[in-house]
Design a protein around this motif. Structure first.
Motif, PDB file in Angstrom:
ATOM      1  N   SER A  12      17.631  16.575 -53.461  1.00 12.00           N
ATOM      2  CA  SER A  12      16.793  16.062 -52.379  1.00 12.00           C
ATOM      3  C   SER A  12      15.559  16.946 -52.227  1.00 12.00           C
ATOM      4  CB  SER A  12      17.575  16.010 -51.078  1.00 12.00           C
ATOM      5  OG  SER A  12      18.050  17.290 -50.767  1.00 12.00           O
ATOM      6  N   LEU A  13      14.530  16.378 -51.667  1.00 10.73           N
ATOM      7  CA  LEU A  13      13.281  17.106 -51.469  1.00 10.73           C
ATOM      8  C   LEU A  13      12.983  17.173 -49.987  1.00 10.73           C
ATOM      9  CD1 LEU A  13      10.840  15.660 -54.110  1.00 10.73           C
ATOM     10  CD2 LEU A  13      11.605  17.992 -53.921  1.00 10.73           C
ATOM     11  N   GLY A  14      12.373  18.255 -49.580  1.00  9.16           N
ATOM     12  CA  GLY A  14      12.069  18.374 -48.161  1.00  9.16           C
ATOM     13  C   GLY A  14      10.664  18.839 -47.907  1.00  9.16           C
ATOM     14  N   ILE A  15      10.206  18.583 -46.704  1.00 12.69           N
ATOM     15  CA  ILE A  15       8.921  19.107 -46.261  1.00 12.69           C
ATOM     16  C   ILE A  15       9.207  20.027 -45.081  1.00 12.69           C
ATOM     17  CG2 ILE A  15       6.632  18.555 -45.367  1.00 12.69           C
ATOM     18  CD1 ILE A  15       7.087  15.703 -46.507  1.00 12.69           C
ATOM     19  N   VAL A  16       8.742  21.271 -45.157  1.00  9.84           N
ATOM     20  CA  VAL A  16       9.000  22.238 -44.093  1.00  9.84           C
ATOM     21  C   VAL A  16       7.894  22.139 -43.052  1.00  9.84           C
ATOM     22  CG1 VAL A  16       9.393  24.663 -43.568  1.00  9.84           C
ATOM     23  CG2 VAL A  16      10.073  23.759 -45.777  1.00  9.84           C
ATOM     24  N   HIS A  17       8.312  22.052 -41.790  1.00  9.17           N
ATOM     25  CA  HIS A  17       7.346  22.096 -40.699  1.00  9.17           C
ATOM     26  C   HIS A  17       7.563  23.391 -39.931  1.00  9.17           C
ATOM     27  CE1 HIS A  17       5.888  17.967 -40.992  1.00  9.17           C
ATOM     28  NE2 HIS A  17       7.116  17.653 -41.344  1.00  9.17           N
ATOM     29  N   ILE A  18       6.487  24.094 -39.624  1.00 13.07           N
ATOM     30  CA  ILE A  18       6.601  25.347 -38.886  1.00 13.07           C
ATOM     31  C   ILE A  18       5.821  25.217 -37.585  1.00 13.07           C
ATOM     32  CG2 ILE A  18       6.100  27.820 -38.937  1.00 13.07           C
ATOM     33  CD1 ILE A  18       6.281  27.539 -42.051  1.00 13.07           C
TER      34      ILE A  18
ATOM     35  N   GLY B 186       1.022  37.029 -31.266  1.00 12.40           N
ATOM     36  CA  GLY B 186       0.796  38.223 -32.055  1.00 12.40           C
ATOM     37  C   GLY B 186       1.833  38.510 -33.113  1.00 12.40           C
ATOM     38  N   TYR B 187       2.646  37.516 -33.461  1.00 14.93           N
ATOM     39  CA  TYR B 187       3.616  37.695 -34.545  1.00 14.93           C
ATOM     40  C   TYR B 187       3.087  37.022 -35.801  1.00 14.93           C
ATOM     41  CZ  TYR B 187       6.979  38.862 -30.849  1.00 14.93           C
ATOM     42  OH  TYR B 187       7.621  39.433 -29.798  1.00 14.93           O
ATOM     43  N   HIS B 188       3.624  37.426 -36.940  1.00 20.96           N
ATOM     44  CA  HIS B 188       3.276  36.762 -38.194  1.00 20.96           C
ATOM     45  C   HIS B 188       4.276  35.653 -38.447  1.00 20.96           C
ATOM     46  CE1 HIS B 188       0.313  39.701 -39.361  1.00 20.96           C
ATOM     47  NE2 HIS B 188       1.159  40.686 -39.133  1.00 20.96           N
ATOM     48  N   PRO B 189       3.877  34.395 -38.376  1.00 25.27           N
ATOM     49  CA  PRO B 189       4.822  33.323 -38.686  1.00 25.27           C
ATOM     50  C   PRO B 189       5.013  33.188 -40.202  1.00 25.27           C
ATOM     51  CG  PRO B 189       2.692  32.408 -38.137  1.00 25.27           C
ATOM     52  CD  PRO B 189       2.548  33.886 -38.022  1.00 25.27           C
ATOM     53  N   PRO B 190       6.060  32.508 -40.648  1.00 30.93           N
ATOM     54  CA  PRO B 190       6.207  32.295 -42.090  1.00 30.93           C
ATOM     55  C   PRO B 190       5.219  31.237 -42.579  1.00 30.93           C
ATOM     56  CG  PRO B 190       7.957  31.195 -40.931  1.00 30.93           C
ATOM     57  CD  PRO B 190       7.165  31.921 -39.896  1.00 30.93           C
ATOM     58  N   VAL B 191       5.004  31.232 -43.862  1.00 33.94           N
ATOM     59  CA  VAL B 191       4.143  30.218 -44.446  1.00 33.94           C
ATOM     60  C   VAL B 191       4.856  29.676 -45.688  1.00 33.94           C
ATOM     61  CG1 VAL B 191       2.812  31.922 -45.762  1.00 33.94           C
ATOM     62  CG2 VAL B 191       1.775  29.735 -45.210  1.00 33.94           C
TER      63      VAL B 191
ATOM     64  N   ALA C 271      11.105  29.735 -50.773  1.00 33.67           N
ATOM     65  CA  ALA C 271       9.903  28.920 -50.607  1.00 33.67           C
ATOM     66  C   ALA C 271       8.996  29.445 -49.506  1.00 33.67           C
ATOM     67  CB  ALA C 271      10.299  27.482 -50.313  1.00 33.67           C
ATOM     68  N   LEU C 272       9.498  30.424 -48.731  1.00 39.86           N
ATOM     69  CA  LEU C 272       8.709  30.889 -47.584  1.00 39.86           C
ATOM     70  C   LEU C 272       8.283  32.341 -47.785  1.00 39.86           C
ATOM     71  CD1 LEU C 272      11.140  29.556 -44.877  1.00 39.86           C
ATOM     72  CD2 LEU C 272       8.903  28.616 -45.318  1.00 39.86           C
ATOM     73  N   GLU C 273       7.209  32.692 -47.098  1.00 40.81           N
ATOM     74  CA  GLU C 273       6.726  34.067 -47.123  1.00 40.81           C
ATOM     75  C   GLU C 273       6.134  34.378 -45.754  1.00 40.81           C
ATOM     76  OE1 GLU C 273       3.671  35.288 -49.987  1.00 40.81           O
ATOM     77  OE2 GLU C 273       5.286  35.191 -51.479  1.00 40.81           O
ATOM     78  N   LEU C 274       6.057  35.672 -45.419  1.00 42.03           N
ATOM     79  CA  LEU C 274       5.435  36.046 -44.156  1.00 42.03           C
ATOM     80  C   LEU C 274       3.930  35.871 -44.298  1.00 42.03           C
ATOM     81  CD1 LEU C 274       6.865  37.119 -41.636  1.00 42.03           C
ATOM     82  CD2 LEU C 274       6.108  39.389 -42.250  1.00 42.03           C
ATOM     83  N   SER C 275       3.324  35.181 -43.360  1.00 43.47           N
ATOM     84  CA  SER C 275       1.884  34.967 -43.500  1.00 43.47           C
ATOM     85  C   SER C 275       1.135  36.184 -42.965  1.00 43.47           C
ATOM     86  CB  SER C 275       1.477  33.689 -42.772  1.00 43.47           C
ATOM     87  OG  SER C 275       0.888  33.972 -41.549  1.00 43.47           O
TER      88      SER C 275
ATOM     89  N   LYS D 189       8.749  34.305 -33.702  1.00 41.45           N
ATOM     90  CA  LYS D 189       8.669  35.712 -33.325  1.00 41.45           C
ATOM     91  C   LYS D 189       8.778  36.614 -34.551  1.00 41.45           C
ATOM     92  CE  LYS D 189      10.393  35.060 -28.651  1.00 41.45           C
ATOM     93  NZ  LYS D 189      11.662  34.947 -27.932  1.00 41.45           N
ATOM     94  N   GLY D 190       8.610  36.050 -35.715  1.00 45.72           N
ATOM     95  CA  GLY D 190       8.504  36.845 -36.933  1.00 45.72           C
ATOM     96  C   GLY D 190       9.738  37.631 -37.336  1.00 45.72           C
ATOM     97  N   CYS D 191      10.947  37.110 -37.069  1.00 49.78           N
ATOM     98  CA  CYS D 191      12.154  37.866 -37.443  1.00 49.78           C
ATOM     99  C   CYS D 191      12.377  37.839 -38.944  1.00 49.78           C
ATOM    100  CB  CYS D 191      13.378  37.339 -36.714  1.00 49.78           C
ATOM    101  SG  CYS D 191      13.823  35.653 -37.151  1.00 49.78           S
ATOM    102  N   GLY D 192      11.876  36.818 -39.631  1.00 49.92           N
ATOM    103  CA  GLY D 192      11.975  36.765 -41.080  1.00 49.92           C
ATOM    104  C   GLY D 192      13.300  36.269 -41.620  1.00 49.92           C
ATOM    105  N   TYR D 193      14.186  35.759 -40.761  1.00 52.96           N
ATOM    106  CA  TYR D 193      15.488  35.279 -41.243  1.00 52.96           C
ATOM    107  C   TYR D 193      15.318  34.099 -42.193  1.00 52.96           C
ATOM    108  CZ  TYR D 193      17.837  38.064 -37.615  1.00 52.96           C
ATOM    109  OH  TYR D 193      18.308  39.070 -36.835  1.00 52.96           O
ATOM    110  N   CYS D 194      14.398  33.188 -41.865  1.00 57.32           N
ATOM    111  CA  CYS D 194      14.208  31.997 -42.706  1.00 57.32           C
ATOM    112  C   CYS D 194      13.691  32.413 -44.083  1.00 57.32           C
ATOM    113  CB  CYS D 194      13.251  31.028 -42.048  1.00 57.32           C
ATOM    114  SG  CYS D 194      11.681  31.735 -41.550  1.00 57.32           S
ATOM    115  N   ILE D 195      12.819  33.434 -44.109  1.00 52.89           N
ATOM    116  CA  ILE D 195      12.238  33.880 -45.377  1.00 52.89           C
ATOM    117  C   ILE D 195      13.328  34.509 -46.241  1.00 52.89           C
ATOM    118  CG2 ILE D 195      10.550  35.462 -46.386  1.00 52.89           C
ATOM    119  CD1 ILE D 195       9.055  35.199 -43.652  1.00 52.89           C
ATOM    120  N   GLU D 196      14.155  35.355 -45.615  1.00 60.75           N
ATOM    121  CA  GLU D 196      15.193  36.078 -46.353  1.00 60.75           C
ATOM    122  C   GLU D 196      16.267  35.129 -46.877  1.00 60.75           C
ATOM    123  OE1 GLU D 196      15.244  39.301 -47.040  1.00 60.75           O
ATOM    124  OE2 GLU D 196      17.236  39.252 -47.991  1.00 60.75           O
TER     125      GLU D 196
END
Lengths: 290, 104
Positions: free
Chosen positions: B16-22, B52-57, B41-45, B28-35
């Motif tokens: 299956s294919l997905g589209i990520v919406h952020i 004032g947090y860095h969201p994932p991209v 597919a994700l990285e800290l932007s 709050k930039g915890c980075g759990y989704c990235i890890e």
């Protein structure tokens, strides 16, 4: 005059947005705190279980996890400290049709509210209790709690905790809970399945969800939020039906997760109706007898 | 995902294919989704959100397999994925049954 259709600039909606009070989001929980994950898993379970959400009430006590009642878009109670279960008991007895979910923390449910937990489990009150265990008193500044592991550092035990922590599943089992499980916030799918199962189950269900507290517990024990998740990943042993007396939390040996107890016994309301409200039993009120 | 051999039923499996919406301002930039993204597919932007947090991209949008793990581990209700309509473009992950499977 022809109306020009506006370009749709609708912000995409999170699938759980219909169950949370979006005007209060972002919530107060710190970056890396696991309560949000447990909360979202609880909401997903409520949604997925197919129960009537109009007849569902979420009750919380005091503490970080206690804020959950304020974020859920259902009937909810944010009660006094430790008294989430007594409020929930009252709700259930006054209106047995309600589905009650108690969402609170380890300090609220097991330190100040310990006695209420014991007796609700003994009576087998029909409710689901979700305990977010972050191993310390997070909201008040990281003091030692009844669940802080042996030798762990906290504000009040700066060189290590000399106390033995509670084994929560053992306690729930010993008091007579009919459903006992433990997961971590990393095992989100299992946690959601477990909560779904517990909501559908008649009787007192207890689920312990381990969650990192990066600001108060993690910082004093040299653990970054991701380190804590790595510990959960490496040290978790999934062992359903494990003996509850072996479930002490020891991060060196490994933490045992799974569903430990799933039995059936008559609930308090069934016993009560049999003795004091036999007329209601005959009326065949849904949710009262089975 | 790396397998030591191509599974025997690989041609019957549809990825299956997905589209990520952020929702960046909730992050709050915890980075759990990235890890814990199984496809990385994700990285800290590098940019900041309102708080004032860095969201994932999303750096590899074509890798998303719509597993929803970022959605369920996010403590902030800030990320989710939706099923993407299948694209009949050759070589894209998910369209060809074997394209998502690499053999070591």
């Amino acid at each position: 005059m022809q109306e020009i259709p506006k370009p749709s600039k609708k912000q995409p909606c999170h699938p759980l947005d219909d169950l949370i009070r979006t005007d209060r989001i972002p919530h107060i929980w710190c970056p890396g705190c696991g309560i949000g994950t447990v909360f979202s898993s609880c909401l997903a379970a409520l949604k997925g279980s197919g129960i009537n959400l109009g007849k569902t009430v979420m009750v919380s006590g005091i503490g970080c996890s206690g804020r959950a009642a304020g974020y859920v878009k259902l009937d909810s109670f944010h009660t006094t400290h430790g008294r989430a279960i007594p409020f929930a008991t009252g709700l259930k007895l006054a209106n047995p049709e309600l589905n009650i979910v108690v969402f609170s923390g380890d300090g609220d449910l097991f330190a100040i509210g310990g006695n209420h937990f014991i007796h609700a489990a003994r009576r087998n009150m029909d409710m689901t209790v979700i305990c977010v265990n972050n191993l310390n008193y997070g909201m008040t500044g990281g003091q030692v709690a009844a669940t802080t592991p042996y030798l762990a550092k906290s504000t009040t035990t700066p060189v290590g905790n000399p106390e033995t922590p509670f084994n929560l599943p053992l306690m729930a089992y010993a008091c007579g809970a009919t459903y006992v499980a433990r997961w971590t916030m990393l095992h989100t799918r299992d946690l959601t399945d477990s909560i779904t199962e517990a909501i559908g189950k008649k009787g007192f269900s207890f689920i312990e969800a381990l969650s990192p507290c990066p600001v108060n517990y993690g910082r004093r024990n040299k653990q970054k939020p991701l380190d804590m998740l790595k510990v959960y990943q490496k040290k978790a042993i999934i062992k359903n039906d494990a003996d509850p007396s072996t479930l002490d939390i020891d991060f060196e040996k490994g933490i045992i997760l799974g569903k430990f107890v799933d039995v059936d016994r008559p609930t308090f309301i069934e016993h009560y109706d049999k003795i004091y409200r036999p007329s209601r039993l005959q009326e065949n009120v849904p949710g009262l007898n089975s | 995902m790396d397998f030591w051999r191509v599974p025997l039923d690989a041609d019957t499996i549809k990825v299956s294919l997905g589209i990520v919406h952020i929702l960046e301002d909730r992050c709050k930039g915890c980075g759990y989704c990235i890890e814990y993204c199984p496809k990385q597919a994700l990285e800290l932007s590098t940019k900041f959100n309102q708080k004032g947090y860095h969201p994932p991209v999303v750096v590899k949008p074509e890798e998303c397999v719509n597993c929803h793990y970022c959605e369920i581990i996010c403590p902030e209700f800030a990320i989710f994925s939706v099923e993407s309509p299948p694209i009949t473009e050759p070589g894209r992950a998910g369209t060809h049954p074997n394209s998502a499977i690499k053999v070591k």
